[in-house]
Design a protein around this motif. Structure first.
Motif, mmCIF file in Angstrom:
data_model
loop_
_atom_site.group_PDB
_atom_site.id
_atom_site.type_symbol
_atom_site.label_atom_id
_atom_site.label_comp_id
_atom_site.label_asym_id
_atom_site.label_seq_id
_atom_site.Cartn_x
_atom_site.Cartn_y
_atom_site.Cartn_z
ATOM 1 N N LYS A 24 -70.153 14.578 -10.908
ATOM 2 C CA LYS A 24 -70.183 13.217 -10.392
ATOM 3 C C LYS A 24 -71.579 12.906 -9.881
ATOM 4 O O LYS A 24 -72.181 13.682 -9.163
ATOM 5 C CB LYS A 24 -69.168 13.046 -9.264
ATOM 6 N N VAL A 25 -72.059 11.754 -10.298
ATOM 7 C CA VAL A 25 -73.344 11.252 -9.847
ATOM 8 C C VAL A 25 -73.066 9.894 -9.230
ATOM 9 O O VAL A 25 -72.656 8.968 -9.921
ATOM 10 C CB VAL A 25 -74.343 11.132 -11.020
ATOM 11 N N ASP A 26 -73.274 9.781 -7.940
ATOM 12 C CA ASP A 26 -72.993 8.540 -7.214
ATOM 13 C C ASP A 26 -71.572 8.051 -7.467
ATOM 14 O O ASP A 26 -71.330 6.904 -7.813
ATOM 15 C CB ASP A 26 -73.997 7.439 -7.589
ATOM 16 N N LYS A 27 -70.601 8.948 -7.349
ATOM 17 C CA LYS A 27 -69.172 8.661 -7.537
ATOM 18 C C LYS A 27 -68.830 8.225 -8.950
ATOM 19 O O LYS A 27 -67.788 7.658 -9.200
ATOM 20 C CB LYS A 27 -68.687 7.596 -6.542
ATOM 21 N N LEU A 28 -69.699 8.488 -9.916
ATOM 22 C CA LEU A 28 -69.478 8.115 -11.305
ATOM 23 C C LEU A 28 -69.338 9.395 -12.117
ATOM 24 O O LEU A 28 -70.212 10.255 -12.085
ATOM 25 C CB LEU A 28 -70.666 7.285 -11.827
ATOM 26 N N PHE A 50 -61.922 1.024 -20.172
ATOM 27 C CA PHE A 50 -63.062 1.902 -19.944
ATOM 28 C C PHE A 50 -64.374 1.138 -20.043
ATOM 29 O O PHE A 50 -65.286 1.328 -19.229
ATOM 30 C CB PHE A 50 -63.061 3.053 -20.958
ATOM 31 N N ALA A 51 -64.484 0.250 -21.040
ATOM 32 C CA ALA A 51 -65.725 -0.492 -21.245
ATOM 33 C C ALA A 51 -66.048 -1.380 -20.047
ATOM 34 O O ALA A 51 -67.201 -1.453 -19.606
ATOM 35 C CB ALA A 51 -65.636 -1.339 -22.516
ATOM 36 N N VAL A 52 -65.032 -2.044 -19.506
ATOM 37 C CA VAL A 52 -65.261 -2.922 -18.357
ATOM 38 C C VAL A 52 -65.650 -2.097 -17.137
ATOM 39 O O VAL A 52 -66.590 -2.441 -16.411
ATOM 40 C CB VAL A 52 -64.018 -3.793 -18.085
ATOM 41 N N LYS A 53 -64.934 -0.981 -16.906
ATOM 42 C CA LYS A 53 -65.274 -0.132 -15.761
ATOM 43 C C LYS A 53 -66.689 0.430 -15.915
ATOM 44 O O LYS A 53 -67.476 0.445 -14.965
ATOM 45 C CB LYS A 53 -64.270 1.012 -15.638
ATOM 46 N N TYR A 54 -67.035 0.875 -17.116
ATOM 47 C CA TYR A 54 -68.364 1.414 -17.385
ATOM 48 C C TYR A 54 -69.435 0.349 -17.163
ATOM 49 O O TYR A 54 -70.497 0.626 -16.608
ATOM 50 C CB TYR A 54 -68.411 1.946 -18.823
ATOM 51 N N PHE A 79 -69.308 -2.303 -15.126
ATOM 52 C CA PHE A 79 -69.498 -2.565 -13.698
ATOM 53 C C PHE A 79 -70.147 -1.391 -12.971
ATOM 54 O O PHE A 79 -70.928 -1.587 -12.043
ATOM 55 C CB PHE A 79 -68.166 -2.927 -13.028
ATOM 56 N N GLU A 80 -69.826 -0.159 -13.373
ATOM 57 C CA GLU A 80 -70.424 0.998 -12.712
ATOM 58 C C GLU A 80 -71.886 1.194 -13.093
ATOM 59 O O GLU A 80 -72.686 1.645 -12.289
ATOM 60 C CB GLU A 80 -69.629 2.264 -13.026
ATOM 61 N N SER A 81 -72.228 0.858 -14.316
ATOM 62 C CA SER A 81 -73.612 1.046 -14.736
ATOM 63 C C SER A 81 -74.506 -0.142 -14.385
ATOM 64 O O SER A 81 -75.721 -0.036 -14.466
ATOM 65 C CB SER A 81 -73.681 1.315 -16.244
ATOM 66 N N ASN A 82 -73.909 -1.261 -13.982
ATOM 67 C CA ASN A 82 -74.671 -2.449 -13.574
ATOM 68 C C ASN A 82 -74.164 -2.943 -12.221
ATOM 69 O O ASN A 82 -73.424 -3.928 -12.150
ATOM 70 C CB ASN A 82 -74.533 -3.570 -14.620
ATOM 71 N N LYS A 96 -71.609 -6.596 -9.337
ATOM 72 C CA LYS A 96 -70.771 -6.618 -8.131
ATOM 73 C C LYS A 96 -71.449 -7.417 -7.022
ATOM 74 O O LYS A 96 -70.787 -8.142 -6.271
ATOM 75 C CB LYS A 96 -70.480 -5.194 -7.654
ATOM 76 N N ASN A 97 -72.762 -7.298 -6.918
ATOM 77 C CA ASN A 97 -73.494 -8.066 -5.899
ATOM 78 C C ASN A 97 -73.409 -9.563 -6.169
ATOM 79 O O ASN A 97 -73.292 -10.360 -5.234
ATOM 80 C CB ASN A 97 -74.958 -7.621 -5.841
#
Length: 138
Positions: free
Chosen positions: A58-62, A113-117, A119-122, A126-127
């Motif tokens: 896990k890197v930064d909870k990812l 998975f694509a949507v979660k990926y 949001f997690e990679s960008n 979220k901001n």
């Protein structure tokens, strides 16, 4: 919305490319194992090369794997109960159906998975949402 479609189609293309690379590699290995020498077929016991999935880290909870496709296979959407209806153009649907046939991965799992990926990679997405909610009067 257009950027999201573009990123999703880019991700689909990326995932399909690596799937094709894996399939071609497996076909090449089968052809090498069954090659003939001087018109005589020699059966060779070549152990199948299984791709090694590195230990999850896990890197930064990812959760990180070495490829996106392996992360997709490891993704568990069995506890997802909410439903969202999405619309795709004909080319994307065709690509998703071919991806499903090639890998056996359910389209629902792929999209989740694509949507979660995404949001997690960008995290800036979220901001943007947080800022919008803070500036909206209820």
């Amino acid at each position: 919305m257009t950027q999201l479609k573009f990123l999703l189609s880019l991700f689909c293309t990326y995932a399909a490319y690596y799937t094709i690379v894996i399939i071609k590699d497996q076909k090449r290995q089968k052809q090498v194992a069954g090659t003939a020498v001087e018109d005589t077929v020699i059966e060779v016991d070549v152990p199948k090369i299984q791709p090694l999935i590195p230990p999850e880290r896990k890197v930064d909870k990812l959760l990180v794997h070495d490829t996106v496709v392996r992360s997709l296979y490891a993704y568990d959407n069995s506890d997802h109960k909410q439903m969202v209806h999405v619309r795709f153009d004909a080319q994307t649907v065709d690509l998703l159906n071919k991806f499903k046939m090639a890998t056996g991965t359910d389209i629902t799992k792929f999209v989740a998975f694509a949507v979660k990926y995404l949001f997690e990679s960008n995290p800036e997405l979220k901001n943007i949402i947080k800022l919008y909610l803070q500036n909206t009067k209820l």
